[in-house]
Design a protein around this motif. Sequence first.
Motif, PDB file in Angstrom:
ATOM      1  N   LEU A  10       0.825  -1.213   0.000  1.00 39.59           N
ATOM      2  CA  LEU A  10       0.000   0.000   0.000  1.00 39.59           C
ATOM      3  C   LEU A  10       0.863   1.269   0.000  1.00 39.59           C
ATOM      4  O   LEU A  10       0.550   2.242  -0.701  1.00 39.59           O
ATOM      5  CB  LEU A  10      -0.887  -0.027   1.255  1.00 39.59           C
ATOM      6  N   LEU A  13       1.699   3.402  -2.957  1.00 41.65           N
ATOM      7  CA  LEU A  13       0.559   4.006  -3.660  1.00 41.65           C
ATOM      8  C   LEU A  13       0.134   5.319  -3.000  1.00 41.65           C
ATOM      9  O   LEU A  13      -0.501   6.169  -3.629  1.00 41.65           O
ATOM     10  CB  LEU A  13      -0.644   3.042  -3.657  1.00 41.65           C
ATOM     11  N   LEU A  14       0.461   5.472  -1.730  1.00 41.27           N
ATOM     12  CA  LEU A  14      -0.090   6.589  -0.966  1.00 41.27           C
ATOM     13  C   LEU A  14       0.312   7.978  -1.484  1.00 41.27           C
ATOM     14  O   LEU A  14      -0.534   8.886  -1.490  1.00 41.27           O
ATOM     15  CB  LEU A  14       0.235   6.433   0.528  1.00 41.27           C
ATOM     16  N   VAL A  17      -2.263   9.458  -3.984  1.00 37.55           N
ATOM     17  CA  VAL A  17      -3.700   9.640  -3.719  1.00 37.55           C
ATOM     18  C   VAL A  17      -3.936  10.856  -2.838  1.00 37.55           C
ATOM     19  O   VAL A  17      -3.015  11.342  -2.170  1.00 37.55           O
ATOM     20  CB  VAL A  17      -4.332   8.393  -3.040  1.00 37.55           C
ATOM     21  N   PRO A  20      -3.545  10.998   1.926  1.00 38.98           N
ATOM     22  CA  PRO A  20      -3.043   9.645   2.234  1.00 38.98           C
ATOM     23  C   PRO A  20      -3.023   9.330   3.728  1.00 38.98           C
ATOM     24  O   PRO A  20      -3.125   8.161   4.109  1.00 38.98           O
ATOM     25  CB  PRO A  20      -1.624   9.640   1.661  1.00 38.98           C
ATOM     26  N   TYR A  23      -5.210   6.693   5.554  1.00 34.31           N
ATOM     27  CA  TYR A  23      -5.057   5.242   5.417  1.00 34.31           C
ATOM     28  C   TYR A  23      -3.950   4.670   6.302  1.00 34.31           C
ATOM     29  O   TYR A  23      -3.645   3.488   6.243  1.00 34.31           O
ATOM     30  CB  TYR A  23      -4.747   4.890   3.950  1.00 34.31           C
ATOM     31  N   VAL A  80     -12.516   3.515   0.921  1.00 32.59           N
ATOM     32  CA  VAL A  80     -11.388   4.221   0.298  1.00 32.59           C
ATOM     33  C   VAL A  80     -11.948   5.111  -0.805  1.00 32.59           C
ATOM     34  O   VAL A  80     -13.001   4.822  -1.382  1.00 32.59           O
ATOM     35  CB  VAL A  80     -10.337   3.236  -0.275  1.00 32.59           C
ATOM     36  N   LEU A  84      -7.766   5.823  -4.701  1.00 29.31           N
ATOM     37  CA  LEU A  84      -7.039   4.678  -4.141  1.00 29.31           C
ATOM     38  C   LEU A  84      -7.666   3.360  -4.614  1.00 29.31           C
ATOM     39  O   LEU A  84      -6.949   2.389  -4.875  1.00 29.31           O
ATOM     40  CB  LEU A  84      -7.009   4.745  -2.606  1.00 29.31           C
TER      41      LEU A  84
END
Length: 655
Positions: A10, A13-14, A17, A20, A23, A80, A84
């Motif tokens: 994960l 990827l943050l 987005v 973030p 998450y 989400v 994301l």
Amino acid sequence: MSVESVFPALEPLLPRVSKPVQYVGGELNATLKDWDSAAVRWCLMYPDAYEVGLPNQGVMILYEVLNELPDVLAERTYSVWPDLEALMREHDVPQFTVDGHRPVGAFDLLGVSFATELGYTNLLTALDLAGIPLHAADRTEEHPIVLAGGHAAFNPEPIADFLDAAVLGDGEEAVLEITDIVREWKAQGCPGGREEVLTRLAETGGVYVPRFYDVEYLPDGRIQRVVPNRDRVPYRVFKRTTMDLDAWPYPKQPLVPLAESVHERMSVEIFRGCTRGCRFCQAGMITRPVRERSIEGIGAMVQNGLAATGFEEVGLLSLSSADHSEIAEVTKGLADRYQGTNTGLSLPSTRVDAFNVDLANELARNGRRSGLTFAPEGGSERIRRVINKMVSEEDLIRTVTTAYANGWRQVKLYFMCGLPTETDEDVLQIARMAKEVIRAGREASGRKDIRCTISIGGFVPKPHTPFQWAAQCHPDTVDDRLRKLRAEVNTDRSLGRNIGMRYHDGQPSLIEGLLSRGDRRVGRVIERVWREGGRLDGWSEHFSYQRWVDACASELPEFGVDLDWFTTREREETEVLPWDHLDSGLDKEWLWADWQDALDEQEQDDCRWTPCFDCGVCPAMGTDIQVGPTGRTLLPITPVGNRSPVSNPALAPTS
Ligand code: B12
Ligand code: SF4
């Protein structure tokens, strides 16, 4: 078997987005327990974005109640955002918890808290991302038991296909019983598989397993009957009621959000239930009877919660907080205690009553005196009799005049549009009332810069209320009335410029109406909307009315029904309603009589102060209203700096 964190997958990827940090987890007071030593593992979900879901009291309470058990683990997950979601699909990252970043599919139970029906498509996104089959019938022992709770679970029929079970009412004791059943079944080696554990849950009478009930329809599309399709399953499922709130002082350690959220404060629930009898209010009906938390209990929760979180504001939460039988003592005691500190105290919107201005004055002693909110809900006295909101125009003017005279500059008034029997005239009265408020306020305060904001929501008839039989008003009519209202507000510019008007257009309310009073056939519509891209329907920027209308047009004709049939159609007394087998305690005959009283513009008293009027809840549930005055001593008046103990040692602060 141990479960790996998905965080390594994960994390990269943050940066790509929005927001973030939502998450990441690790909030103050979050709990992370060892996976392998837990006998039962719960994942709790609020099916909306983190900023809405994190402050949710229901999830916070259950999270703490469960994590206090040594052999039980509870983690949280939220919806989400679509950015994301797309990346998770691309990189095969499953729906995860924010606590341990564990895959949701690995838990024993997925408990989802539905405060609103517009979260249904979010459930499907989460299930799909988690790799859990959307349909309960396709799940095996490998998958979590998907369980719904919260107010919308009082009619879970539209999402029946996607749920293994639903719980009606308070969750504190229910989750413990469910945990016991699952723990025992697992310890026995999961005999009889999923079917057996669901049967054991259903046989308690307080857990609804939709697939154990068959729905039969009449040729005209109405329901003929709903019947259990196996032994050991009761005909009716009852709601849960936590009677002694002092015995459940949760959340003791409220979560503190990492990212911006809708509620940047701590809440203490001062009572549950409401017997005012507002006919539109599902929450008031389904949470009966009234159960008050004691003064000492409230004081200890405020003190402990502030110490545990560092929040600087406390909201005294309930459905009608000024109705607590000792509210004057509560507010004065707290105001004395926190005088001279940074702690702000607030009440949510209250009934229109000058006494409530005194309460607000008391609470505002420490700080800002910005705005007060009242909820008359209906513009004319006639419509207020229909909805059983007993407030005269005189009361309203007297109340707001007192507010402005006491230095409040801004008053917000909540109304609804589209109520049963409503005419244009009822709605236009809102404008006249607002102008009267400004006139009276200017006179009382001697100032011209005061403001009145009118906030208007579309009325949605809800199950388990006297309006469950009513025809929902068409959005075109609602929008037309609101246009006329705006014009009426603006007829006199000298007053109109001090009046703010906030409203939502009528279309989302119609879809909420479909999901509120729908039956199992609506599940097909929800699934289609989701497959066509429906996400985060509670957010106006994501909601598409057309997508819902199109999905209804594709899925419902096969059953001989349509969107209007579920929403703008009035029901007859004898019609079997989709939730009739789900027992909120309210007597259906009483609800019908109250609906007839509404049409006759007859009001109903509050059973807290008048004799019981036999709504049915107390005898059906073996409960009773629990209100003061208790005559117990107040909170210590000593300011917090001096730290004196509370009088009841059992409720003494933990730190
Ligand atoms: C604070 C609040 C908000 C806040 C915070 C929301 C949040 N994150 O919690 C804000 C301002 C954001 C908000 C927004 C909305 N709210 Co609001 N809100 C409230 C309020 C005042 C308190 C909720 C609360 O904390 N209750 C106390 C907790 C402990 O109760 P609970 O959540 O129901 O949980 C208990 C049980 O239900 C059960 N339970 C809950 N989940 C689960 C899950 C499982 C698995 C199990 C077993 C049990 C279980 O166990 C819990 C403990 O007993 C209530 C009124 C009230 N006093 O209840 C309205 C209320 C819930 N909101 C309501 C509405 C309509 C909304 C909005 C749709 C308004 C709008 N049109 O925008 C939005 C929806 C937001 C969203 N997308 O979810 C309605 C719900 C209508 C209904 N179904 O009757 C209520 C009842 C107000 C009302 N009288 O109309 N709200
Ligand atoms: S049964 Fe009677 S006392 Fe209990 S909530 Fe209903 S009206 Fe009130």
